[in-house]
Design a protein around this motif. Structure first.
Motif, mmCIF file in Angstrom:
data_model
loop_
_atom_site.group_PDB
_atom_site.id
_atom_site.type_symbol
_atom_site.label_atom_id
_atom_site.label_comp_id
_atom_site.label_asym_id
_atom_site.label_seq_id
_atom_site.Cartn_x
_atom_site.Cartn_y
_atom_site.Cartn_z
ATOM 1 N N GLN A 1 -1.848 -0.180 6.386
ATOM 2 C CA GLN A 1 -2.074 1.078 7.101
ATOM 3 C C GLN A 1 -0.882 1.464 7.971
ATOM 4 O O GLN A 1 -0.467 2.624 7.997
ATOM 5 N N SER A 2 -0.326 0.484 8.676
ATOM 6 C CA SER A 2 0.768 0.794 9.602
ATOM 7 C C SER A 2 2.061 1.155 8.889
ATOM 8 O O SER A 2 2.890 1.893 9.425
ATOM 9 N N SER A 3 2.232 0.640 7.665
ATOM 10 C CA SER A 3 3.479 0.897 6.935
ATOM 11 C C SER A 3 3.373 2.085 5.988
ATOM 12 O O SER A 3 4.375 2.529 5.428
ATOM 13 N N GLY A 4 2.154 2.601 5.795
ATOM 14 C CA GLY A 4 1.977 3.769 4.946
ATOM 15 C C GLY A 4 2.163 3.496 3.463
ATOM 16 O O GLY A 4 2.681 4.349 2.727
ATOM 17 N N LEU A 5 1.732 2.316 2.999
ATOM 18 C CA LEU A 5 1.845 2.013 1.575
ATOM 19 C C LEU A 5 0.918 2.918 0.768
ATOM 20 O O LEU A 5 -0.190 3.237 1.202
ATOM 21 N N THR A 6 1.375 3.323 -0.410
ATOM 22 C CA THR A 6 0.540 4.115 -1.304
ATOM 23 C C THR A 6 -0.534 3.222 -1.926
ATOM 24 O O THR A 6 -0.506 1.995 -1.771
ATOM 25 N N HIS A 7 -1.466 3.840 -2.659
ATOM 26 C CA HIS A 7 -2.526 3.061 -3.309
ATOM 27 C C HIS A 7 -1.935 2.034 -4.269
ATOM 28 O O HIS A 7 -2.340 0.868 -4.272
ATOM 29 N N ARG A 8 -0.973 2.446 -5.093
ATOM 30 C CA ARG A 8 -0.351 1.527 -6.050
ATOM 31 C C ARG A 8 0.434 0.442 -5.325
ATOM 32 O O ARG A 8 0.388 -0.736 -5.698
ATOM 33 N N GLU A 9 1.157 0.820 -4.274
ATOM 34 C CA GLU A 9 1.910 -0.170 -3.510
ATOM 35 C C GLU A 9 0.976 -1.177 -2.850
ATOM 36 O O GLU A 9 1.288 -2.370 -2.783
ATOM 37 N N SER A 10 -0.183 -0.704 -2.381
ATOM 38 C CA SER A 10 -1.165 -1.603 -1.766
ATOM 39 C C SER A 10 -1.673 -2.615 -2.784
ATOM 40 O O SER A 10 -1.839 -3.802 -2.478
ATOM 41 N N GLU A 11 -1.932 -2.131 -4.002
ATOM 42 C CA GLU A 11 -2.395 -3.009 -5.074
ATOM 43 C C GLU A 11 -1.355 -4.084 -5.368
ATOM 44 O O GLU A 11 -1.682 -5.280 -5.488
ATOM 45 N N ILE A 12 -0.103 -3.677 -5.460
ATOM 46 C CA ILE A 12 0.975 -4.621 -5.749
ATOM 47 C C ILE A 12 1.203 -5.558 -4.564
ATOM 48 O O ILE A 12 1.478 -6.751 -4.739
ATOM 49 N N PHE A 13 1.056 -5.039 -3.355
ATOM 50 C CA PHE A 13 1.175 -5.857 -2.148
ATOM 51 C C PHE A 13 0.216 -7.046 -2.207
ATOM 52 O O PHE A 13 0.593 -8.190 -1.931
ATOM 53 N N HIS A 14 -1.044 -6.793 -2.571
ATOM 54 C CA HIS A 14 -2.040 -7.864 -2.636
ATOM 55 C C HIS A 14 -1.687 -8.884 -3.722
ATOM 56 O O HIS A 14 -1.913 -10.091 -3.542
ATOM 57 N N LEU A 15 -1.126 -8.420 -4.832
ATOM 58 C CA LEU A 15 -0.738 -9.334 -5.907
ATOM 59 C C LEU A 15 0.480 -10.161 -5.505
ATOM 60 O O LEU A 15 0.582 -11.340 -5.854
ATOM 61 N N ILE A 16 1.398 -9.553 -4.765
ATOM 62 C CA ILE A 16 2.542 -10.307 -4.232
ATOM 63 C C ILE A 16 2.036 -11.393 -3.282
ATOM 64 O O ILE A 16 2.487 -12.537 -3.316
ATOM 65 N N ALA A 17 1.084 -11.021 -2.426
ATOM 66 C CA ALA A 17 0.536 -11.971 -1.455
ATOM 67 C C ALA A 17 -0.139 -13.146 -2.147
ATOM 68 O O ALA A 17 -0.210 -14.247 -1.595
ATOM 69 N N LYS A 18 -0.630 -12.912 -3.367
ATOM 70 C CA LYS A 18 -1.227 -13.989 -4.160
ATOM 71 C C LYS A 18 -0.169 -14.831 -4.867
ATOM 72 O O LYS A 18 -0.470 -15.896 -5.405
ATOM 73 N N GLY A 19 1.076 -14.338 -4.889
ATOM 74 C CA GLY A 19 2.155 -15.106 -5.487
ATOM 75 C C GLY A 19 2.460 -14.791 -6.934
ATOM 76 O O GLY A 19 3.219 -15.510 -7.581
ATOM 77 N N LEU A 20 1.888 -13.715 -7.483
ATOM 78 C CA LEU A 20 2.159 -13.377 -8.877
ATOM 79 C C LEU A 20 3.604 -12.914 -9.047
ATOM 80 O O LEU A 20 4.162 -12.246 -8.175
#
Length: 212
Positions: free
Chosen positions: A152-171
């Motif tokens: 929310q604070s960084s203003g990620l788009t919906h697609r960026e948010s999806e990829i953010f969560h996958l990065i956080a999982k280590g994919l």
């Protein structure tokens, strides 16, 4: 082999990890990988136990009190023994970090659904493993809350948010591309934008922001 580390690097780090209340279980059928991770974590202040195959790993998870499990995903005769390790760890609410290597997409999806704490591709930096271990010790809800705050604070788009969560999982970029139905080139462009908005320069820095 894919994973290698000089002894001088291993013993010259001098990192100070907190003493674990319970040991970390490291599971891998590659002896060199097993020994390097074990020695590195011990040098960093953690108590470590090891398992060289699936049956030994399942026995230790069943009988021992563990703080975290680190397991190769491609384990055992069917090369998917890591899923069984993850499943048994989940029964006892033990965080499980999977070394995913060249796992196929279906295996990765199953691991995500079973609640894998993180994925780590070979080869990897051992310093990153310490960051991930610290992340797994944080409460899941706290990590989720921190993730949403960052999005929310960084203003990620919906697609960026999806990829953010996958990065956080280590994919990996390749796995993210397959999971989202896009190209690696597109994923890299999104990751570049995510890093810029979050003011980080690497995945390790991003993970550090999630440790609360």
């Amino acid at each position: 082999m894919a994973f290698a580390l000089e002894k001088s690097y291993l013993f010259g780090m001098g990192l100070a990890g907190g003493m674990a209340e319970a040991p970390i279980l490291v599971v891998d059928d590659e002896e060199e990988v097993l020994q390097v991770i074990q020695e590195y974590l011990k040098e960093s202040g953690y108590s470590v136990v090891i398992a060289r195959d699936l049956s030994e790993a399942l026995a230790k998870i069943s009988s021992d009190e563990l703080q975290t499990v680190i397991s190769d995903l491609l384990l055992g005769a069917d090369r998917l023994g890591g899923i069984e390790v993850l499943r048994e760890s989940a029964k006892k609410s033990i965080p499980c970090i999977l070394i995913s290597g060249n796992a196929n997409l279906e295996a990765l999806k199953e691991a995500i659904n079973l609640g894998a704490s993180h994925f780590l591709d070979k080869p990897f930096e051992l310093a990153d493993l310490l960051t991930i271990i610290k992340k797994t010790k944080a409460k899941p809800q706290a990590i989720q809350d921190k993730s949403e705050q960052l999005i929310q604070s960084s203003g990620l788009t919906h697609r960026e948010s999806e990829i953010f969560h996958l990065i956080a999982k280590g994919l990996s970029n390749r796995d993210i591309a397959e999971a989202t139905g896009t190209s690696e080139r597109t994923v890299k462009a999104h990751i570049s934008s995510i890093f810029r908005k979050l003011e980080v320069s690497s995945r390790a820095e991003l993970l550090s922001k999630l440790i609360v």
